[in-house]
Design a protein around this motif. Structure first.
Motif, mmCIF file in Angstrom:
data_model
loop_
_atom_site.group_PDB
_atom_site.id
_atom_site.type_symbol
_atom_site.label_atom_id
_atom_site.label_comp_id
_atom_site.label_asym_id
_atom_site.label_seq_id
_atom_site.Cartn_x
_atom_site.Cartn_y
_atom_site.Cartn_z
ATOM 1 N N GLN A 55 -17.636 -24.795 -46.714
ATOM 2 C CA GLN A 55 -17.713 -25.346 -48.070
ATOM 3 C C GLN A 55 -19.173 -25.592 -48.471
ATOM 4 O O GLN A 55 -19.574 -25.284 -49.599
ATOM 5 C CB GLN A 55 -16.910 -26.642 -48.164
ATOM 6 C CG GLN A 55 -15.422 -26.457 -47.965
ATOM 7 C CD GLN A 55 -14.802 -25.594 -49.039
ATOM 8 O OE1 GLN A 55 -15.166 -25.680 -50.208
ATOM 9 N NE2 GLN A 55 -13.870 -24.740 -48.639
ATOM 10 N N ARG A 56 -19.980 -26.101 -47.562
ATOM 11 C CA ARG A 56 -21.407 -26.342 -47.849
ATOM 12 C C ARG A 56 -22.151 -25.027 -48.044
ATOM 13 O O ARG A 56 -23.065 -24.936 -48.863
ATOM 14 C CB ARG A 56 -22.037 -27.176 -46.736
ATOM 15 C CG ARG A 56 -21.574 -28.632 -46.748
ATOM 16 C CD ARG A 56 -22.384 -29.508 -45.800
ATOM 17 N NE ARG A 56 -22.322 -29.097 -44.416
ATOM 18 C CZ ARG A 56 -21.381 -29.457 -43.554
ATOM 19 N NH1 ARG A 56 -20.415 -30.258 -43.949
ATOM 20 N NH2 ARG A 56 -21.399 -29.034 -42.304
ATOM 21 N N VAL B 123 -24.929 -20.709 -51.693
ATOM 22 C CA VAL B 123 -24.838 -19.378 -52.305
ATOM 23 C C VAL B 123 -24.827 -19.496 -53.826
ATOM 24 O O VAL B 123 -25.468 -18.703 -54.523
ATOM 25 C CB VAL B 123 -23.587 -18.626 -51.784
ATOM 26 C CG1 VAL B 123 -23.316 -17.379 -52.582
ATOM 27 C CG2 VAL B 123 -23.759 -18.288 -50.314
ATOM 28 N N ALA B 124 -24.135 -20.488 -54.358
ATOM 29 C CA ALA B 124 -24.096 -20.695 -55.809
ATOM 30 C C ALA B 124 -25.491 -21.015 -56.349
ATOM 31 O O ALA B 124 -25.888 -20.523 -57.413
ATOM 32 C CB ALA B 124 -23.115 -21.806 -56.157
ATOM 33 N N ALA B 125 -26.259 -21.809 -55.632
ATOM 34 C CA ALA B 125 -27.631 -22.137 -56.058
ATOM 35 C C ALA B 125 -28.515 -20.898 -56.051
ATOM 36 O O ALA B 125 -29.317 -20.685 -56.967
ATOM 37 C CB ALA B 125 -28.214 -23.218 -55.152
ATOM 38 N N PHE C 226 -20.993 -22.325 -49.403
ATOM 39 C CA PHE C 226 -20.690 -21.843 -50.749
ATOM 40 C C PHE C 226 -21.565 -22.523 -51.802
ATOM 41 O O PHE C 226 -21.960 -21.902 -52.786
ATOM 42 C CB PHE C 226 -19.213 -22.041 -51.077
ATOM 43 C CG PHE C 226 -18.307 -21.062 -50.392
ATOM 44 C CD1 PHE C 226 -18.680 -19.744 -50.191
ATOM 45 C CD2 PHE C 226 -17.059 -21.461 -49.946
ATOM 46 C CE1 PHE C 226 -17.842 -18.833 -49.560
ATOM 47 C CE2 PHE C 226 -16.209 -20.565 -49.317
ATOM 48 C CZ PHE C 226 -16.607 -19.244 -49.127
ATOM 49 N N VAL C 227 -21.887 -23.783 -51.596
ATOM 50 C CA VAL C 227 -22.781 -24.495 -52.516
ATOM 51 C C VAL C 227 -24.168 -23.846 -52.501
ATOM 52 O O VAL C 227 -24.784 -23.636 -53.552
ATOM 53 C CB VAL C 227 -22.854 -25.994 -52.163
ATOM 54 C CG1 VAL C 227 -23.947 -26.698 -52.957
ATOM 55 C CG2 VAL C 227 -21.515 -26.658 -52.402
ATOM 56 N N GLY D 298 -22.068 -12.958 -56.586
ATOM 57 C CA GLY D 298 -22.047 -13.887 -57.704
ATOM 58 C C GLY D 298 -22.761 -13.355 -58.924
ATOM 59 O O GLY D 298 -22.880 -14.032 -59.925
ATOM 60 N N THR E 207 -30.288 -15.426 -61.448
ATOM 61 C CA THR E 207 -29.976 -15.250 -62.868
ATOM 62 C C THR E 207 -31.151 -15.699 -63.734
ATOM 63 O O THR E 207 -31.538 -15.003 -64.681
ATOM 64 C CB THR E 207 -28.704 -16.032 -63.238
ATOM 65 O OG1 THR E 207 -27.626 -15.559 -62.434
ATOM 66 C CG2 THR E 207 -28.365 -15.880 -64.706
ATOM 67 N N ALA F 163 -27.543 -17.787 -56.461
ATOM 68 C CA ALA F 163 -27.116 -16.942 -57.581
ATOM 69 C C ALA F 163 -27.681 -17.456 -58.903
ATOM 70 O O ALA F 163 -28.116 -16.667 -59.748
ATOM 71 C CB ALA F 163 -25.587 -16.875 -57.636
ATOM 72 N N ALA F 164 -27.719 -18.773 -59.082
ATOM 73 C CA ALA F 164 -28.289 -19.350 -60.299
ATOM 74 C C ALA F 164 -29.782 -19.034 -60.393
ATOM 75 O O ALA F 164 -30.282 -18.683 -61.467
ATOM 76 C CB ALA F 164 -28.065 -20.858 -60.326
#
Length: 187
Positions: A116-117, A122-124, A119-120, A30, A130, A126-127
């Protein structure tokens, strides 16, 4: 006068360059800005923090993905055309293979709720990476006395983040302003 980072260590070999970008590619999901800065500045010390920020700023200006531009720019600096190719191959090869395999698996198992959970989460992560990298990249700017670069950064944050103006309009104004400020300060 601002405090500078320690001088970078010796240049990597072509093999080390390829391995470094492969590790960067395999470490980041990500986004790999955090991992590239960590590898180049903190761990391998192939660049100073200021050199990394300058190279990354150039790569932001060039068309295409920033990290791909960075791999090509840094690889070419180290080993010419072959260095650029090896850095790019190290950065893009492993993710291509992994995403291809995951794409096939997702086509068969993508509707599972647990996936699906995941992926949520992993997105957190990555944020968070960043935000952490942005804070590290700000450190050289924070060591300087308040001036033009600080005002440009604040104007960009205010324009895009607060006022929600289109980023192209904000950059269309701030890029010439920042170039003019840099020219005026260095003359």
């Amino acid at each position: 006068m601002s405090e500078t980072s320690p001088a970078p260590s010796a240049s990597p070999t072509l093999f080390q360059l390829f391995i470094a970008f492969t590790i960067i590619a395999l470490s980041g999901f990500g986004g790999v800005l955090y991992w590239s800065r960590r590898m180049m500045v903190d761990e391998r010390k192939w660049m100073t923090a200021e050199e990394f920020n300058e190279a990354y700023a150039l790569c932001n200006f060039l068309p295409g993905p920033n990290i791909v531009n960075f791999a090509v720019v840094f690889g070419r600096q180290i080993g010419g055309i072959i260095g650029a190719f090896l850095a790019l191959l190290g950065l893009r090869g492993p993710p291509f293979a992994i995403v291809t395999v995951f794409g096939v698996l997702y086509a068969h198992y993508g509707s599972i709720d647990a996936l699906q959970r995941m992926f949520v989460g992993v997105a957190a992560a990555a944020a968070g990476l960043t935000i952490s990298t942005a804070m590290k990249m700000m450190q050289p700017l924070l060591r300087e006395r308040l001036g033009g670069p600080h005002l440009v950064a604040i104007a960009a944050l205010a324009g895009v983040g607060v006022l929600r103006w289109p980023i192209y309009w904000v950059l269309g104004v701030l890029i010439p302003v920042s170039i003019g400020l840099a020219w005026w300060v260095r003359r």
